[in-house]
Design a protein around this motif. Structure first.
Motif, PDB file in Angstrom:
ATOM      1  N   ALA A 196      -1.981   5.570  -6.710  1.00 24.60           N
ATOM      2  CA  ALA A 196      -1.800   6.618  -5.636  1.00 24.60           C
ATOM      3  C   ALA A 196      -1.917   8.244  -6.329  1.00 24.60           C
ATOM      4  O   ALA A 196      -2.410   8.865  -5.772  1.00 24.60           O
ATOM      5  CB  ALA A 196      -0.644   6.425  -4.774  1.00 24.60           C
ATOM      6  N   GLU A 241      -2.903   0.444  -4.140  1.00 27.20           N
ATOM      7  CA  GLU A 241      -2.465  -1.019  -3.554  1.00 27.20           C
ATOM      8  C   GLU A 241      -2.194  -1.849  -4.579  1.00 27.20           C
ATOM      9  O   GLU A 241      -2.920  -1.632  -5.725  1.00 27.20           O
ATOM     10  CB  GLU A 241      -3.825  -1.387  -2.847  1.00 27.20           C
ATOM     11  N   GLU A 246       0.999   5.447   0.234  1.00 28.51           N
ATOM     12  CA  GLU A 246       0.159   6.585   0.488  1.00 28.51           C
ATOM     13  C   GLU A 246       0.939   7.960   0.094  1.00 28.51           C
ATOM     14  O   GLU A 246       2.229   7.915   0.412  1.00 28.51           O
ATOM     15  CB  GLU A 246      -0.189   6.803   1.805  1.00 28.51           C
ATOM     16  N   ARG A 249      -3.928   7.150  -2.476  1.00 30.82           N
ATOM     17  CA  ARG A 249      -3.574   5.863  -1.857  1.00 30.82           C
ATOM     18  C   ARG A 249      -3.857   4.937  -3.100  1.00 30.82           C
ATOM     19  O   ARG A 249      -4.712   5.183  -4.170  1.00 30.82           O
ATOM     20  CB  ARG A 249      -4.675   5.285  -0.899  1.00 30.82           C
ATOM     21  N   TRP A 268     -11.909   5.447  -3.666  1.00 26.21           N
ATOM     22  CA  TRP A 268     -10.854   5.843  -4.258  1.00 26.21           C
ATOM     23  C   TRP A 268     -11.283   6.874  -5.393  1.00 26.21           C
ATOM     24  O   TRP A 268     -12.282   6.742  -6.040  1.00 26.21           O
ATOM     25  CB  TRP A 268     -10.156   4.662  -4.835  1.00 26.21           C
ATOM     26  N   VAL A 279       0.696  -1.156   0.173  1.00 25.17           N
ATOM     27  CA  VAL A 279       0.178   0.113  -0.014  1.00 25.17           C
ATOM     28  C   VAL A 279       0.890   1.173  -0.088  1.00 25.17           C
ATOM     29  O   VAL A 279       1.816   1.331   0.624  1.00 25.17           O
ATOM     30  CB  VAL A 279      -0.734  -0.009   1.338  1.00 25.17           C
TER      31      VAL A 279
END
Length: 332
Positions: free
Chosen positions: A93, A43, A32, A41, A324, A30
């Motif tokens: 992200a 993943e 950030e 963010r 998101w 992950v």
């Protein structure tokens, strides 16, 4: 800009078996991105068959940290990292951060239509035919199923049992390279009898040049053979469908380019996933708006998902914007 990178291990509800692997968890990275106001963010699970383990992805990101903190943006990632999970986590992200900075949702920034629910496949891991049939019935809301096969003779009984259990659904199969050209031909009557709608990556990439000679009446999709944009030209004549996964190609940016070029080359387009939480599915859900086939069921096999999460209802996936790519400012 500050960058936070961490590894999370997401346990599965039950082990999932495919050709050559049994999974009990999905380890993810992950990322950030923090500026003075907002947080973006992303993943990524990486590509297990390319040895993309979390520690390796973290090391790739840490190696370019000085460039990122000095002011790099999403447009530079393709020059900093090869396609894969590390680039995917960063790319997504950046998309999330850009949406918040711009006050416009990511789908608008990407030039996509307003997202609508899409039918997604529900995946059945390779198992005893009776157990797979039971699982198919348990997925009562599913309108599309994908069966993991292993290249073993029992595969014929697996597709037969699942079709008998769920005569109402669209059904695809994914061999994860389990066949060779001859064994694929041997299995074809069973696939046709079960009204299979898609055969995903039946043979290893080293053998996929032979697929043109199979003359399959069922569309064949390339997955492990088609990692990124550069793989599309060689795939013409071998596959009918390209399975785009953000972990393979390095994020939503290249995934969108693959969909455009793939259409131009005559392919149908599929969006898949390497597993992960709803945070990993959300960017793929945007790509799904352009796709003929959608396989974004990764969170369904997790013991616990994130909050907020994608929504699975009536066999479809939808994604709350707050998860998101939200236009509403999320402050650091």
């Amino acid at each position: 800009m500050e960058i936070e990178v961490r590894v999370e291990r997401l346990p599965l509800r039950a082990p999932v078996r495919i050709t050559g692997y049994t999974f009990i968890e999905v380890p993810v990275v992950v990322v950030e991105l923090h500026d003075e106001e907002f947080v973006g963010r992303g993943e990524a699970a990486g590509i297990y068959y390319r040895s993309e383990y979390p520690e390796r992805m973290v090391n790739q990101i840490e190696a370019i940290r000085p460039v990122l903190t000095a002011g790099a943006d999403r447009s530079m990632l393709a020059h900093l990292l090869l396609p894969g999970g590390a680039r995917n986590a960063l790319d997504c992200a950046f998309w999330d951060l850009e949406a918040k900075r711009a006050g416009r949702p990511a789908w608008q920034l990407a030039g996509l239509p307003s997202p609508k629910p899409k039918i997604t496949t529900y995946t059945l891991g390779a198992d005893d035919p009776g157990a797979m049939a039971e699982q198919a019935r348990a997925y009562s809301q599913a309108r599309a199923l994908k069966l993991k096969l292993t290249g073993e003779p029992i595969d014929a009984e697996r597709v037969k049992a699942v079709r008998a259990a769920r005569p109402d659904v669209w059904m695809g199969v994914d061999a994860n390279q389990g066949y060779d050209i001859n064994s694929l031909r041997t299995m074809m009557p069973a696939f046709i009898a079960a009204d299979v709608g898609l055969i995903e990556q039946p043979v290893p990439p080293a053998l996929d040049s032979g697929l043109a000679a199979v003359q399959s009446p069922i569309p064949i999709a390339g997955d492990e053979s088609v990692l990124c944009l550069a793989d599309l030209p060689r795939s013409v004549g071998r596959f009918d469908v390209i399975n785009i996964k953000l972990d393979k190609c390095g994020g939503l940016t290249e995934a969108l380019a693959m969909a455009r070029v793939g259409r131009q080359l005559g392919f149908k387009v599929m969006v898949g996933n390497m597993g992960g939480s709803s945070l990993a599915m959300a960017p793929g859900f945007l790509l799904a708006q352009w796709c003929d086939f959608v396989d974004l069921d990764g969170p369904l096999i997790l013991a616990q998902d994130r909050t907020p999460s994608v929504i699975y209802q009536d066999g479809q996936i939808s994604c709350p914007q707050s998860l998101w790519g939200d236009a509403v400012a999320s402050h650091a």
